[in-house]
Design a protein around this motif. Structure first.
Motif, PDB file in Angstrom:
ATOM      1  N   GLU A  32       4.956  -8.201  -7.750  1.00 40.29           N
ATOM      2  CA  GLU A  32       3.588  -8.242  -8.024  1.00 40.29           C
ATOM      3  C   GLU A  32       3.290  -6.415  -8.439  1.00 40.29           C
ATOM      4  O   GLU A  32       2.561  -6.318  -9.510  1.00 40.29           O
ATOM      5  CB  GLU A  32       2.792  -8.542  -6.939  1.00 40.29           C
ATOM      6  CG  GLU A  32       1.118  -8.457  -7.254  1.00 40.29           C
ATOM      7  CD  GLU A  32       0.368  -8.936  -6.147  1.00 40.29           C
ATOM      8  OE1 GLU A  32      -0.791  -8.982  -6.289  1.00 40.29           O
ATOM      9  OE2 GLU A  32       0.777  -9.258  -5.173  1.00 40.29           O
ATOM     10  N   ASP A  33       3.793  -5.767  -7.937  1.00 37.88           N
ATOM     11  CA  ASP A  33       3.561  -4.123  -8.035  1.00 37.88           C
ATOM     12  C   ASP A  33       3.999  -3.763  -9.360  1.00 37.88           C
ATOM     13  O   ASP A  33       3.466  -3.006 -10.052  1.00 37.88           O
ATOM     14  CB  ASP A  33       4.200  -3.345  -6.964  1.00 37.88           C
ATOM     15  CG  ASP A  33       3.628  -3.657  -5.483  1.00 37.88           C
ATOM     16  OD1 ASP A  33       2.397  -4.151  -5.543  1.00 37.88           O
ATOM     17  OD2 ASP A  33       4.132  -3.309  -4.403  1.00 37.88           O
ATOM     18  N   TYR A  34       5.188  -4.312  -9.827  1.00 38.99           N
ATOM     19  CA  TYR A  34       5.776  -3.958 -11.171  1.00 38.99           C
ATOM     20  C   TYR A  34       4.811  -4.552 -12.280  1.00 38.99           C
ATOM     21  O   TYR A  34       4.588  -3.952 -13.030  1.00 38.99           O
ATOM     22  CB  TYR A  34       6.996  -4.334 -11.058  1.00 38.99           C
ATOM     23  CG  TYR A  34       7.807  -4.018 -12.538  1.00 38.99           C
ATOM     24  CD1 TYR A  34       8.570  -3.014 -12.509  1.00 38.99           C
ATOM     25  CD2 TYR A  34       7.959  -5.163 -13.431  1.00 38.99           C
ATOM     26  CE1 TYR A  34       8.952  -2.626 -13.979  1.00 38.99           C
ATOM     27  CE2 TYR A  34       8.466  -4.701 -14.763  1.00 38.99           C
ATOM     28  CZ  TYR A  34       8.976  -3.656 -14.905  1.00 38.99           C
ATOM     29  OH  TYR A  34       9.684  -3.376 -16.084  1.00 38.99           O
ATOM     30  N   VAL A  35       4.348  -5.865 -12.083  1.00 37.57           N
ATOM     31  CA  VAL A  35       3.539  -6.266 -13.203  1.00 37.57           C
ATOM     32  C   VAL A  35       2.103  -5.690 -13.108  1.00 37.57           C
ATOM     33  O   VAL A  35       1.744  -5.559 -14.408  1.00 37.57           O
ATOM     34  CB  VAL A  35       3.475  -7.962 -12.763  1.00 37.57           C
ATOM     35  CG1 VAL A  35       2.280  -8.538 -13.808  1.00 37.57           C
ATOM     36  CG2 VAL A  35       4.610  -8.614 -12.830  1.00 37.57           C
ATOM     37  N   LEU A  36       1.655  -5.471 -11.967  1.00 38.06           N
ATOM     38  CA  LEU A  36       0.310  -4.853 -12.097  1.00 38.06           C
ATOM     39  C   LEU A  36       0.435  -3.443 -12.495  1.00 38.06           C
ATOM     40  O   LEU A  36      -0.681  -2.769 -12.984  1.00 38.06           O
ATOM     41  CB  LEU A  36      -0.345  -4.696 -10.404  1.00 38.06           C
ATOM     42  CG  LEU A  36      -0.643  -6.128 -10.079  1.00 38.06           C
ATOM     43  CD1 LEU A  36      -1.132  -5.867  -8.639  1.00 38.06           C
ATOM     44  CD2 LEU A  36      -1.780  -6.827 -10.968  1.00 38.06           C
ATOM     45  N   LYS A  37       1.445  -2.792 -12.979  1.00 36.92           N
ATOM     46  CA  LYS A  37       1.610  -1.549 -13.595  1.00 36.92           C
ATOM     47  C   LYS A  37       1.152  -1.630 -14.979  1.00 36.92           C
ATOM     48  O   LYS A  37       0.671  -0.442 -15.529  1.00 36.92           O
ATOM     49  CB  LYS A  37       2.986  -1.004 -13.551  1.00 36.92           C
ATOM     50  CG  LYS A  37       3.360  -0.203 -12.034  1.00 36.92           C
ATOM     51  CD  LYS A  37       4.796   0.464 -12.225  1.00 36.92           C
ATOM     52  CE  LYS A  37       5.839  -0.247 -12.858  1.00 36.92           C
ATOM     53  NZ  LYS A  37       7.244   0.468 -12.820  1.00 36.92           N
ATOM     54  N   PHE A  38       1.036  -2.553 -15.484  1.00 40.08           N
ATOM     55  CA  PHE A  38       0.957  -3.089 -16.870  1.00 40.08           C
ATOM     56  C   PHE A  38      -0.553  -3.389 -16.979  1.00 40.08           C
ATOM     57  O   PHE A  38      -0.536  -4.241 -18.239  1.00 40.08           O
ATOM     58  CB  PHE A  38       2.116  -3.440 -17.526  1.00 40.08           C
ATOM     59  CG  PHE A  38       3.410  -3.122 -17.217  1.00 40.08           C
ATOM     60  CD1 PHE A  38       3.755  -1.998 -18.193  1.00 40.08           C
ATOM     61  CD2 PHE A  38       4.290  -3.656 -16.705  1.00 40.08           C
ATOM     62  CE1 PHE A  38       5.016  -1.383 -17.813  1.00 40.08           C
ATOM     63  CE2 PHE A  38       5.594  -2.953 -16.464  1.00 40.08           C
ATOM     64  CZ  PHE A  38       5.720  -1.793 -17.053  1.00 40.08           C
TER      65      PHE A  38
END
Length: 389
Positions: A231-237
């Protein structure tokens, strides 16, 4: 013999890269050991790539040396400006600086970019890409010669995250712990990065196809049952969207001499102006300029406009309302009362109902006005009848 064998290879390379023949002249006069790899590297690198490399090197040196000097000069100039305007140099904000510049250097230019400004150098000078090759001229990244190494590196990283989720799910299946009942990634109130924002993040230009391909990969990742582990990786974008309902100004409820809660609201439509007072614990009595609304608005269309906010919120017969309206026609007056009623009802409803009202258009003023007559025409759009004789 080695020179003769190498001559045939070099002539073949020259026929393939005729534009780079100028680079061969100094090398042909003084052949030394190890000149073949250098020559091949010079031939296979095009002129645009070499210019791009030189420009990047120049901008990096320029950024490191020049920006520091500009920041120091900006801090000194900010202290001088604060002393001139009687402000505290330690607490002066960028808004105070902008107001001071507009006062000291008034400009009548319509283009804002042409007006004098004083901003932090990091806001004025764009972000530059760092040097991507070593002293020997070899690039650090294996994707350098794709022309979009940042984009393709991002695609590689995103696909690695996708594969890691699949590996995690496979391990759960082996242990018999896999379940489809998982918590998805919460994307409510956010949006994907735009193409321009993604290009600014990568410090390189991308095409529409590249942008859509990247979004498709992210959306494919979100379809996996256990995508929440990344989730943290996706929310960067993702970027949070501002809640439009919070922009609505909600007046607090007031109490009259009898202890009954009431609230006031104002609205406009064309030239009509309306102000309403809505009282709680009513029986649905509505008056317009002291007259019952059924007598003031004989047409059914205007009555529906006036009653729509109560019908939408399922509050018919729960409030009393006194309206005062002036100017404009019948339709404009009904529209002005509708907007004023909607604004007054905000004090009686919840935040979810406020958002529903906003999406239904009850809180949006109608900017349409009567279009003026044009010279040389019969009306705003109508032309004079053309007669041949």
């Amino acid at each position: 013999r080695d020179m003769a064998a190498g001559g045939g290879t070099f002539s073949a390379l020259l026929r393939r890269c005729r534009r780079c023949a100028v680079l061969l002249l100094p090398l042909q006069t003084s052949p030394t050991a190890g000149w073949v790899p250098s020559l091949v590297r010079f031939i296979c690198s095009s002129n645009p790539l070499q210019k791009k490399s030189m420009a990047a090197t120049f901008h990096v040196n320029y950024t490191e040396e020049f920006i520091k000097q500009q920041i120091e000069e900006f801090n000194i100039g900010k202290r001088h400006l604060a002393n001139m305007m009687g402000e505290d140099p330690e607490t002066i904000s960028q808004g105070d600086i902008d107001r001071s510049i507009r006062y000291l250097f008034p400009s009548g230019l319509f283009e804002k970019k042409a007006r004098p400004i004083m901003k932090h150098p990091l806001e004025v000078f764009p972000k530059q890409r760092a040097v991507q090759w070593g002293e020997d001229g070899r690039p650090f990244n294996f994707l350098f010669y794709t022309g979009k190494q940042s984009y393709y590196s991002l695609m590689h990283d995103t696909y690695d995250q996708f594969l890691n989720i699949q590996i995690y799910e496979d391990k759960l299946r082996e242990k018999g712990l896999f379940s489809l009942d998982t918590k998805p990634v919460n994307l409510v109130g956010s949006r994907w990065l735009t193409k321009e924002e993604l290009a600014e993040m990568l410090v390189e230009q991308i095409s529409d196809y590249d942008y859509m391909h990247f979004l498709q990969l992210l959306e494919r990742m979100l379809t996996l049952p256990h995508c929440s582990i990344k989730e943290d990786y996706v929310l960067k974008f993702r970027r949070k969207m501002e809640d439009q309902s919070k922009k609505q100004k909600v007046e607090p409820l007031q109490l009259d001499e009898n202890g009954v809660a009431f609230c006031k609201g104002e609205g406009r439509r064309k030239t009509a102006k309306a102000s309403v007072t809505i009282r709680d614990q009513g029986n649905g009595k509505i008056t317009v300029n002291g007259i019952d609304y059924l007598l003031y608005f004989p047409s059914l269309q205007e009555r529906e406009q006036l009653m729509f906010p109560f019908q939408f919120l399922d509050r018919l017969g729960m409030h009393d309302m006194d309206c005062t309206v002036q100017a404009g026609g019948v339709s404009a007056q009904a529209g002005a009362i509708r907007l004023a009623t909607s604004r007054a009802l905000l004090s009686f409803v919840t935040e979810m109902e406020v958002e529903s009202m906003r999406q239904a258009g009850l809180l949006t003023p109608d900017p349409r006005v009567r279009e003026r007559k044009k010279p040389g025409q019969e009306g705003a759009r109508r032309k004079f009848t053309w007669k041949k004789r």
